[in-house]
Enzyme design. Sequence first.
Site, short mmCIF file in Angstrom:
data_model
loop_
_atom_site.label_atom_id
_atom_site.label_comp_id
_atom_site.label_asym_id
_atom_site.label_seq_id
_atom_site.Cartn_x
_atom_site.Cartn_y
_atom_site.Cartn_z
N ALA A 109 47.05 21.86 87.99
CA ALA A 109 45.74 21.23 87.91
C ALA A 109 45.13 21.14 89.31
O ALA A 109 45.84 21.21 90.32
CB ALA A 109 45.86 19.84 87.29
N GLY A 127 50.20 22.12 85.31
CA GLY A 127 49.33 22.45 84.18
C GLY A 127 49.36 23.91 83.82
O GLY A 127 49.13 24.28 82.65
N GLU A 141 52.33 24.31 81.63
CA GLU A 141 52.02 23.66 80.36
C GLU A 141 51.07 24.51 79.52
O GLU A 141 51.23 24.63 78.30
CB GLU A 141 51.42 22.28 80.62
N GLU A 192 55.03 17.84 89.30
CA GLU A 192 54.18 16.66 89.40
C GLU A 192 54.88 15.48 90.08
O GLU A 192 54.22 14.67 90.76
CB GLU A 192 53.70 16.23 88.00
#
Length: 258
Positions: free
Chosen positions: A65, A109, A112, A132
């Site tokens: 992200a 992300g 994911e 993260e």
Amino acid sequence: MAFENILVEKTGAVAVIRLNRPKAMNALNGQLTAELAQALAELEADDAVRCLVITGNEKAFAAGADIKEMKDRSFMDVYKTEFITSTWEQVTKIRKPAIAAVAGYALGGGCELAMMCDFIIAADNARFGQPEITIGTIPGSGGTQRLTRFVGKSKAMEMCLTGRMMDAAEAERAGLVSRVVPLAELMAETMKAAEKIASLSLPSMMMAKEAINRAYETTLAEGVRFERRLFHATFATEDQKEGMSAFSEKRPPRFRDR
């Protein structure tokens, strides 16, 4: 479809969505995820498209992200706007098959997003991870849940608690990716798989996808019962009659998605 952060190209019945923020290693910001959600919804509604491929570039599928965009947000900012839920999860809602073609980094992300697809074909330079924890947070787009289902508790726990990256070979051994191919052959091999899928009966593909996904949501007995009912349902389709007739007559089937 004109977008700023993704590129969409159709080749026959296959649509390729390429994440296109190369200067930011395809970091997933709000505009990119909104464009991705829009493209997926439009391609899902396009009868000419039968299979989707999501990819990045040789250096990165998506390196996570966009931290610069997120870092100053408060709890109420992310909670009230349904951050992640509102746009990121569109790929989990489509019924058509979606393949992730991953080269380079698929982190946070990005990892994911790849896991949200129906399966992953990885280049030999691919790297997967959920880092993260190293910036004071945890995965928020399914990383603790999907990764655990794919690779098991021990490996998922280690990766999420240390931020360690997994290379392509380990990802294949662990069951995260379906197979690993040389970087130069990634898109050719992915398109070969996508074109094969696109040549088959779309209703049957949708049912197979739904049945496999159900395996993660229910007991074995209920999952088998669900599968059996979908199997029975295929006998109401013209494609089942055509497929079995073609097999008996030793000819290629001509599926019509009916």
